[in-house]
Design an enzyme around this catalytic site. Sequence first.
Site, PDB file in Angstrom:
ATOM      1  CG  PHE A 189      -1.816   1.072   1.508  1.00 38.22           C
ATOM      2  CD1 PHE A 189      -3.016   1.147   0.826  1.00 38.22           C
ATOM      3  CD2 PHE A 189      -1.550   2.027   2.489  1.00 38.22           C
ATOM      4  CE1 PHE A 189      -3.943   2.152   1.112  1.00 38.22           C
ATOM      5  CE2 PHE A 189      -2.471   3.035   2.777  1.00 38.22           C
ATOM      6  CZ  PHE A 189      -3.664   3.084   2.079  1.00 38.22           C
ATOM      7  NE  ARG A 236      -5.900   4.526  10.817  1.00 34.05           N
ATOM      8  CZ  ARG A 236      -6.258   5.681  10.303  1.00 34.05           C
ATOM      9  NH1 ARG A 236      -7.508   6.101  10.434  1.00 34.05           N
ATOM     10  NH2 ARG A 236      -5.384   6.413   9.647  1.00 34.05           N
ATOM     11  CD  GLU A 239      -2.331  -0.530   8.709  1.00 32.64           C
ATOM     12  OE1 GLU A 239      -3.550  -0.490   8.932  1.00 32.64           O
ATOM     13  OE2 GLU A 239      -1.754  -1.517   8.219  1.00 32.64           O
TER      14      GLU A 239
HETATM   15  N1  COS Z   1     -14.246   6.663   4.711  1.00 32.56           N
HETATM   16  C1  COS Z   1     -14.751   7.264   3.619  1.00 32.56           C
HETATM   17  N2  COS Z   1     -14.450   8.552   3.286  1.00 32.56           N
HETATM   18  C2  COS Z   1     -13.618   9.228   4.087  1.00 32.56           C
HETATM   19  C3  COS Z   1     -13.056   8.654   5.258  1.00 32.56           C
HETATM   20  C4  COS Z   1     -13.410   7.315   5.559  1.00 32.56           C
HETATM   21  N3  COS Z   1     -12.930   6.698   6.643  1.00 32.56           N
HETATM   22  N4  COS Z   1     -12.273   9.562   5.864  1.00 32.56           N
HETATM   23  C5  COS Z   1     -12.333  10.658   5.115  1.00 32.56           C
HETATM   24  N5  COS Z   1     -13.138  10.469   4.045  1.00 32.56           N
HETATM   25  C6  COS Z   1     -13.499  11.434   3.006  1.00 32.56           C
HETATM   26  C7  COS Z   1     -14.146  12.634   3.656  1.00 32.56           C
HETATM   27  O1  COS Z   1     -15.541  12.446   3.788  1.00 32.56           O
HETATM   28  C8  COS Z   1     -13.814  13.727   2.662  1.00 32.56           C
HETATM   29  O2  COS Z   1     -14.681  13.631   1.561  1.00 32.56           O
HETATM   30  P1  COS Z   1     -15.571  14.898   1.086  1.00 32.56           P
HETATM   31  O3  COS Z   1     -14.568  15.982   0.792  1.00 32.56           O
HETATM   32  O4  COS Z   1     -16.281  14.385  -0.124  1.00 32.56           O
HETATM   33  O5  COS Z   1     -16.459  15.213   2.237  1.00 32.56           O
HETATM   34  C9  COS Z   1     -12.438  13.348   2.157  1.00 32.56           C
HETATM   35  O6  COS Z   1     -12.302  11.931   2.387  1.00 32.56           O
HETATM   36  C10 COS Z   1     -11.343  14.077   2.889  1.00 32.56           C
HETATM   37  O7  COS Z   1     -11.408  13.749   4.250  1.00 32.56           O
HETATM   38  P2  COS Z   1     -10.849  14.698   5.394  1.00 32.56           P
HETATM   39  O8  COS Z   1     -11.336  16.103   5.176  1.00 32.56           O
HETATM   40  O9  COS Z   1     -11.186  14.037   6.694  1.00 32.56           O
HETATM   41  O10 COS Z   1      -9.270  14.653   5.109  1.00 32.56           O
HETATM   42  P3  COS Z   1      -8.080  15.270   5.920  1.00 32.56           P
HETATM   43  O11 COS Z   1      -7.077  15.765   4.950  1.00 32.56           O
HETATM   44  O12 COS Z   1      -8.569  16.200   6.984  1.00 32.56           O
HETATM   45  O13 COS Z   1      -7.380  13.975   6.591  1.00 32.56           O
HETATM   46  C11 COS Z   1      -6.812  12.420   8.341  1.00 32.56           C
HETATM   47  C12 COS Z   1      -7.877  13.262   7.624  1.00 32.56           C
HETATM   48  C13 COS Z   1      -5.795  13.237   9.096  1.00 32.56           C
HETATM   49  C14 COS Z   1      -7.639  11.578   9.309  1.00 32.56           C
HETATM   50  C15 COS Z   1      -6.100  11.510   7.288  1.00 32.56           C
HETATM   51  O14 COS Z   1      -5.231  12.256   6.497  1.00 32.56           O
HETATM   52  C16 COS Z   1      -5.331  10.386   7.931  1.00 32.56           C
HETATM   53  O15 COS Z   1      -5.900   9.352   8.306  1.00 32.56           O
HETATM   54  N6  COS Z   1      -3.978  10.560   8.051  1.00 32.56           N
HETATM   55  C17 COS Z   1      -3.140   9.488   8.521  1.00 32.56           C
HETATM   56  C18 COS Z   1      -2.670   8.712   7.350  1.00 32.56           C
HETATM   57  C19 COS Z   1      -2.130   7.399   7.764  1.00 32.56           C
HETATM   58  O16 COS Z   1      -2.755   6.646   8.508  1.00 32.56           O
HETATM   59  N7  COS Z   1      -0.956   7.088   7.259  1.00 32.56           N
HETATM   60  C20 COS Z   1      -0.372   5.830   7.504  1.00 32.56           C
HETATM   61  C21 COS Z   1       0.136   5.348   6.208  1.00 32.56           C
HETATM   62  S1  COS Z   1      -0.318   3.770   5.817  1.00 32.56           S
HETATM   63  S2  COS Z   1       0.878   2.633   6.876  1.00 32.56           S
END
Ligand code: COS
Length: 385
Positions: free
Chosen positions: A122, A244, A364
């Site tokens: 991924f 997660r 993650e």
């Molecule tokens: N399921 C479906 N859609 C989702 C979602 C989910 N779990 N989470 C977010 N979305 C959608 C939102 O609804 C939004 O869509 P719309 O613009 O159409 O409303 C879009 O995705 C953007 O979401 P959001 O505004 O929440 O994005 P952010 O940039 O604020 O990011 C975090 C949110 C910080 C939570 C995200 O960037 C994150 O999880 N970061 C950590 C990344 C990570 O885990 N990295 C590890 C790498 S893999 S080992």
Amino acid sequence: MALDSSTREALVAEVRAFVTEQLIPAEREVADSDLIPPSIVEQMRQLGLFGLSVPEAYGGLGLSMEDEVYIMFELGRASPAFRSLIGTNVGIGSQGIVMDGTDAQKARFLPPIASGEVIASFALTEPEAGSDAASLRTTAHREGAFYVLNGAKRFITNAPHAGLFTVMARTDPDKPGAAGISAFIVEKGTPGLSVGRPERKMGQQGAHIADVVFDNCRVPAENLIGGIEGQGFKTAMKVLDRGRLGISAACVGLASRILEESVAYALERRQFGHSISDYQLIQAMIADSRTEIYAARCMVLETARARDADADIGTEASACKLFASEMVGRVADRNVQIHGGAGYIADYPAERHYRDVRLYRIYEGTSEIQRLKIARDTLREGRTG
Ligand code: COS
């Protein structure tokens, strides 16, 4: 489809025996050599571990989330390097295709993932886009029947072994955030794709991460996941919600094992003329670990069942990841403390566990990102009543 209870019990018992008889005895060798023996990888394939979450129609076991976390409670007991090898096929590497892929993509790519013939990685994180995943800069622009990818991904689990990558890249440069991102399947051997040297790490030897570089990498347009641009960030977030929960279950598994080792040592070690298990300060550490493991296990099972009932478990999955990964850190720390000087010596597994579990609070989604997400969701619910 969920397993009936006797089939699940049989599978759990089989995995437990494999962990006890094969994986745990091999841990030291894996840690020293930074390599999982091919014979063990083959046994993991035979057991179907690479295909736990792939639907039966595509050659997997098609387990429910509840079934899967029961398996992860067992597999998680062994060194995290073993779980890591199957982890991307079961979780973040395959699930973008399972959840959002077209029928043709599923039919082509899922069977070799399920059998373990192909390792799936991924590729979201970049040098400048870690927690802020939506700021990623890798681009994908359309040229006829291809998308041309350019950019670099960082710390990609299993990249050195991967036969395919789920890659998040920006298809619309005019949309800076999540909306401009699409997800692609990129196969090993695609011209312009290269994988860097495996990183040297604090722990989890035997699990490998590396950078992945795209230099005018031409990916067939039919490899755009779901065939729709602009959905890649949502795919990634859905995949991470599920991933997660899997990580949380692995934390519960390892914490349970570590507590057993704390107890065995406390019962065996004598000081001041008594077993150290007679001392209440030792007992308090054992009680705290037992209680926290139980809490995390209940959270994980409850959330898995809710997901199987089609509930949106994004917030709860973050709560599980936050609590379970911090919990296993505390359990591993207490284990070192109970072992005293021996806990700092590499001859005992306590020292290795302490280093291995540290990653659980980071990948993650860090504990900080889980807290931000939980708080944001909770406040949003408060605003909307
Ligand atoms: N399921 C479906 N859609 C989702 C979602 C989910 N779990 N989470 C977010 N979305 C959608 C939102 O609804 C939004 O869509 P719309 O613009 O159409 O409303 C879009 O995705 C953007 O979401 P959001 O505004 O929440 O994005 P952010 O940039 O604020 O990011 C975090 C949110 C910080 C939570 C995200 O960037 C994150 O999880 N970061 C950590 C990344 C990570 O885990 N990295 C590890 C790498 S893999 S080992």
